[in-house]
Every structure is written in structure tokens, then in C-alpha cells.
Scaffold this motif. Structure first.
Motif, short mmCIF file in Angstrom:
data_model
loop_
_atom_site.label_atom_id
_atom_site.label_comp_id
_atom_site.label_asym_id
_atom_site.label_seq_id
_atom_site.Cartn_x
_atom_site.Cartn_y
_atom_site.Cartn_z
N MET A 8 16.15 -11.98 1.57
CA MET A 8 17.32 -11.11 1.55
C MET A 8 17.16 -9.99 0.53
O MET A 8 17.56 -8.85 0.76
N LYS A 9 16.56 -10.31 -0.62
CA LYS A 9 16.34 -9.27 -1.63
C LYS A 9 15.40 -8.19 -1.10
O LYS A 9 15.59 -7.00 -1.38
N ALA A 10 14.40 -8.59 -0.32
CA ALA A 10 13.50 -7.59 0.26
C ALA A 10 14.25 -6.64 1.17
O ALA A 10 14.01 -5.43 1.17
N VAL A 11 15.19 -7.17 1.96
CA VAL A 11 16.02 -6.33 2.82
C VAL A 11 16.83 -5.36 1.97
O VAL A 11 16.92 -4.16 2.25
N ASN A 12 17.42 -5.88 0.89
CA ASN A 12 18.22 -5.03 0.00
C ASN A 12 17.37 -3.95 -0.64
O ASN A 12 17.78 -2.78 -0.73
N GLN A 13 16.17 -4.32 -1.09
CA GLN A 13 15.32 -3.35 -1.77
C GLN A 13 14.82 -2.27 -0.81
O GLN A 13 14.62 -1.13 -1.21
N LEU A 14 14.59 -2.64 0.44
CA LEU A 14 14.24 -1.63 1.43
C LEU A 14 15.32 -0.55 1.46
O LEU A 14 15.04 0.65 1.35
N LEU A 15 16.56 -1.00 1.59
CA LEU A 15 17.68 -0.04 1.66
C LEU A 15 17.85 0.73 0.36
O LEU A 15 18.02 1.95 0.35
N ALA A 16 17.82 0.02 -0.77
CA ALA A 16 18.06 0.67 -2.05
C ALA A 16 16.99 1.70 -2.36
O ALA A 16 17.29 2.83 -2.78
N GLY A 17 15.72 1.34 -2.16
CA GLY A 17 14.64 2.28 -2.45
C GLY A 17 14.69 3.50 -1.55
O GLY A 17 14.48 4.64 -2.01
N GLY A 57 7.96 5.49 -16.26
CA GLY A 57 8.89 4.85 -17.19
C GLY A 57 10.27 5.45 -17.18
O GLY A 57 11.16 4.96 -17.90
N GLU A 58 10.49 6.50 -16.38
CA GLU A 58 11.81 7.13 -16.33
C GLU A 58 12.70 6.44 -15.30
O GLU A 58 12.25 5.66 -14.46
N ASP A 59 13.99 6.74 -15.37
CA ASP A 59 14.94 6.21 -14.39
C ASP A 59 14.50 6.60 -12.98
O ASP A 59 13.92 7.68 -12.77
N ASP A 60 14.77 5.73 -12.02
CA ASP A 60 14.27 6.00 -10.67
C ASP A 60 14.89 7.24 -10.02
O ASP A 60 14.35 7.76 -9.04
N ALA A 61 15.98 7.76 -10.58
CA ALA A 61 16.52 9.03 -10.09
C ALA A 61 15.52 10.17 -10.31
O ALA A 61 15.62 11.22 -9.65
N ALA A 62 14.54 9.95 -11.19
CA ALA A 62 13.54 10.98 -11.46
C ALA A 62 12.63 11.24 -10.27
O ALA A 62 11.83 12.18 -10.30
N VAL A 63 12.75 10.46 -9.20
CA VAL A 63 12.00 10.78 -7.98
C VAL A 63 12.39 12.16 -7.47
O VAL A 63 11.61 12.82 -6.77
N MET A 116 18.55 10.24 -1.34
CA MET A 116 19.50 10.98 -2.18
C MET A 116 18.79 12.13 -2.87
O MET A 116 19.29 13.27 -2.89
N ALA A 117 17.61 11.85 -3.43
CA ALA A 117 16.86 12.90 -4.13
C ALA A 117 16.46 14.01 -3.17
O ALA A 117 16.51 15.20 -3.51
N GLU A 118 16.08 13.63 -1.97
CA GLU A 118 15.69 14.63 -0.97
C GLU A 118 16.89 15.49 -0.57
O GLU A 118 16.80 16.72 -0.47
N GLY A 176 28.08 10.62 4.35
CA GLY A 176 26.68 10.50 3.96
C GLY A 176 26.46 9.80 2.64
O GLY A 176 25.31 9.63 2.22
N THR A 177 27.51 9.36 1.97
CA THR A 177 27.35 8.75 0.65
C THR A 177 26.78 7.35 0.74
O THR A 177 26.67 6.74 1.82
N SER A 178 26.37 6.83 -0.40
CA SER A 178 25.95 5.43 -0.53
C SER A 178 26.18 5.03 -1.98
O SER A 178 26.37 5.88 -2.86
N TRP A 179 26.15 3.71 -2.22
CA TRP A 179 26.31 3.25 -3.61
C TRP A 179 25.22 3.84 -4.48
O TRP A 179 25.47 4.27 -5.62
N MET A 180 24.00 3.86 -3.98
CA MET A 180 22.89 4.40 -4.76
C MET A 180 23.07 5.88 -5.05
O MET A 180 22.77 6.35 -6.15
N LEU A 181 23.56 6.63 -4.08
CA LEU A 181 23.81 8.06 -4.31
C LEU A 181 24.84 8.23 -5.43
O LEU A 181 24.63 9.00 -6.37
N GLU A 182 25.93 7.50 -5.34
CA GLU A 182 27.00 7.66 -6.33
C GLU A 182 26.58 7.16 -7.71
O GLU A 182 27.07 7.65 -8.73
N ASN A 183 25.65 6.21 -7.75
CA ASN A 183 25.20 5.68 -9.03
C ASN A 183 24.09 6.53 -9.64
O ASN A 183 24.06 6.75 -10.85
N ARG A 184 23.15 7.01 -8.83
CA ARG A 184 21.96 7.68 -9.37
C ARG A 184 22.07 9.20 -9.45
O ARG A 184 21.55 9.81 -10.38
N ALA A 185 22.73 9.83 -8.49
CA ALA A 185 22.80 11.30 -8.49
C ALA A 185 23.40 11.85 -9.79
O ALA A 185 22.93 12.89 -10.28
#
Length: 304
Positions: free
Chosen positions: A177-186, A282-288, A192-194, A218-227
Motif C-alpha cells: 500500500m505504501k508503494a501505491v501511495n508513493q507512486l501518487l505522491a512522487g 539534500g534539499e526539500d523535494d519541492a526543489a524538483v 506540481m513543479a511542472e 487540479g489541486t492535490s495535498w502534495m501541491l498544497e503542501n509543497r508549492a
């Protein structure tokens, strides 16, 4: 054996990074004596200063009721449990391992079997929620293991998690289940960065992007957290770029073993690899977002 009528557990927390430190302090707040263990001695001293146990873990190992493992990968988890100074052989019968690391399901099943050989329970328990929820004791846990493992660890789970999903009696289901979550989160973070940098090419400022898109479909939890990290120009790592080559690599390994094509995951992985290649690991993943900005000749907030 663990006294199930006593809610207090003697706990060793291995891994005091951004997630592990929050988990350890939440367990401490829950009333459990906690030994914090990390290769970073300064983190161990910091945790002891907040109330963590200061005695040598070697002297307390046979009194431990629970071990929490929050490390980077399967190799580190195996080293903690069964390496040269592995903790499992030193635990009493009936003690429990709560493995929160992101690992392949087959690894979780192997660790469960090896722990059982020592009379130790193993709960496959990957986590979600980020460092803030970890520090607040409000994580989501995707758990899988025997009913005995859940029962033995319940007081610890209650102190570190808001939601505990019980996904089956066999280890591996939580990691799947975590792999499914990480697919979506990553994918969501990279997308979001794109989208944010694409908007910049059309004159959409990053702060306006966050204001508008967070209220749109078009939002997502990751967008609202990382952007907002990009808007602030603050890449202090809450979740590092370096996590994603590992986690999306696990996803793709599982996909290959299932003869499943995951092209969007593969595309997102390439962006994180590019970011790591730029020295941003080593930076936050928003740095993508910096990968897109570099390729498009854009200047992100906070950059000269």
C-alpha cells in the motif's frame, strides 16, 4: 513477555531524521520510556535533552518491549534488526518491531519470518503524513501483521498515529500500500513543479498559482503542501529529493515483478534523478521545480 494491562512500553527508536525524530518524541509524549538511536550523535543528544533515556541501549535491550525502525531503506533496516549489532537477537520473547521504513513487500515478509524465529513480533508499518504530523503524533500507518503484533504495539501506535489501517495478518501488505501511495505522491510533487513552472512561462506568478489552483480541481495535498515552499524560496528539507529515487525505484521494481508498465512513474523518477544530479539531493523535494526552471531559463522565487 509484555504486560498487556500496562500501557507503558520500553521503546527504542532507531532513526532520528525528520520523520523518526517526530515519531520518537510522540512516543515520549505518550508516556513511554524511549531510547533514541541514530548515527548522528547530536540528534541523540538532542533527543535525550527532551526527555529521552540516557542509559546505554546495550544494557536495556533485554527490557525493551518495542523497537521502532524509521530509516532510509531496506539495507539500513536489516542492519538495525540483524546486522553485526542487530537488536532482534537481544530482545526478549514477545517484544515487537514496528518497521516504518519504505521497503519492498518481499523484504517485509522476510523480516517478519526472521523476527518470528526469535519469538519477536513484526509489524509492517510504513507511514504517511510528513514530518509535521510525525511530531504531532498524527501519522497515518499502513499496517500489516499478526493480531498479536497489533495488540502488543497498540499503546505505541496510539501515541504516534492518528489513523492505523489494518491491512491483513501477513507482513508485506502495508509495504504494498505504501508503494501505491508513493507512486501518487512522487508523481504529484513532480507534476506540481511542472505545472507551476509551466504557469510561469505564461506569466502566472507562483504565489498566484498556489492561491488559484489550490481552490480548483487540479489541486492535490502534495501541491498544497509543497508549492508554498517554492513560493517562499525555502527548500529546508522536510522530505528530501534523495528519497524519491529510492521510493519510486521500489515502485518500478514491484511493477516489473508484476509485469506492469508504469510510464508516468518512470518519467517522474527521471526528474528526481536530474535534481539529484544538480546537487539538490539534500534539499526539500519541492526543489524538483529547479530542474524545470533551469531547462526553461526561469528564475524561481528567492533566486538571484
Amino acid at each position: 513477555m509484555t504486560d498487556k494491562t500496562n500501557p507503558t512500553r520500553n521503546v527504542a527508536a532507531f532513526g532520528l531524521g525528520s520523520m523518526g525524530y517526530g515519531i520518537a518524541t510522540s512516543a515520549l509524549r505518550g508516556g513511554h520510556p524511549v531510547w533514541g538511536v541514530d548515527i548522528n550523535r547530536e540528534q541523540m543528544r538532542r533527543f535525550a535533552g527532551e526527555g529521552g533515556q540516557t542509559g546505554a541501549l546495550e544494557e536495556a535491550a533485554d527490557r525493551l518491549d518495542a523497537v521502532i525502525v524509521t530509516v532510509l531503506n531496506a539495507a539500513q533496516a536489516e542492519a538495525v534488526l540483524f546486522g553485526e549489532n542487530g537488536i532482534v537477537p537481544r530482545l526478549k520473547a514477545g517484544a515487537s518491531v514496528l518497521c516504518c521504513a519504505t521497503v519492498p513487500p518481499v523484504f517485509a515478509r522476510d523480516m517478519a519470518a526472521r523476527c518470528a524465529g526469535h519469538g519477536v513480533h513484526y509489524l509492517d508499518a510504513p507511514i504517511s503524513g510528513g514530518s509535521t504530523k510525525a511530531s504531532q503524533g498524527e501519522l497515518t500507518i499502513m499496517g500489516a501483521g499478526t493480531p498479536e503484533a497489533f495488540a502488543a504495539l497498540r499503546p505505541v501506535l496510539d501515541s504516534i498515529a492518528e489513523t492505523v489501517f489494518e491491512l491483513g495478518d501477513e507482513a508485506g501488505a502495508g509495504s504494498a500500500m505504501k508503494a501505491v501511495n508513493q507512486l501518487l505522491a512522487g508523481v504529484h510533487i513532480a507534476t506540481m513543479a511542472e505545472a507551476l513552472t509551466f504557469g510561469m512561462t505564461q506569466g502566472v506568478a507562483p504565489d498566484k498559482f498556489v492561491e488559484v489552483i489550490s481552490q480548483c480541481a487540479g489541486t492535490s495535498w502534495m501541491l498544497e503542501n509543497r508549492a508554498p515552499h517554492i513560493v517562499a524560496g525555502d527548500y529546508t528539507p522536510h522530505s528530501q529529493i534523495n528519497i524519491w529515487p529510492k521510493d519510486l525505484g521500489i515502485v518500478l521494481d514491484i511493477a516489473r515483478s508484476a509485469s506492469f508498465s508504469a510510464p508516468i512513474t518512470a518519467a517522474a523518477l527521471q526528474q528526481y534523478l536530474a535534481a539529484a544530479g544538480m546537487g539538490l539531493g539534500g534539499e526539500d523535494d519541492a526543489a524538483v521545480a529547479k530542474v524545470y526552471a533551469r531547462n526553461a531559463g526561469l528564475t524561481l522565487p528567492g533566486e538571484a
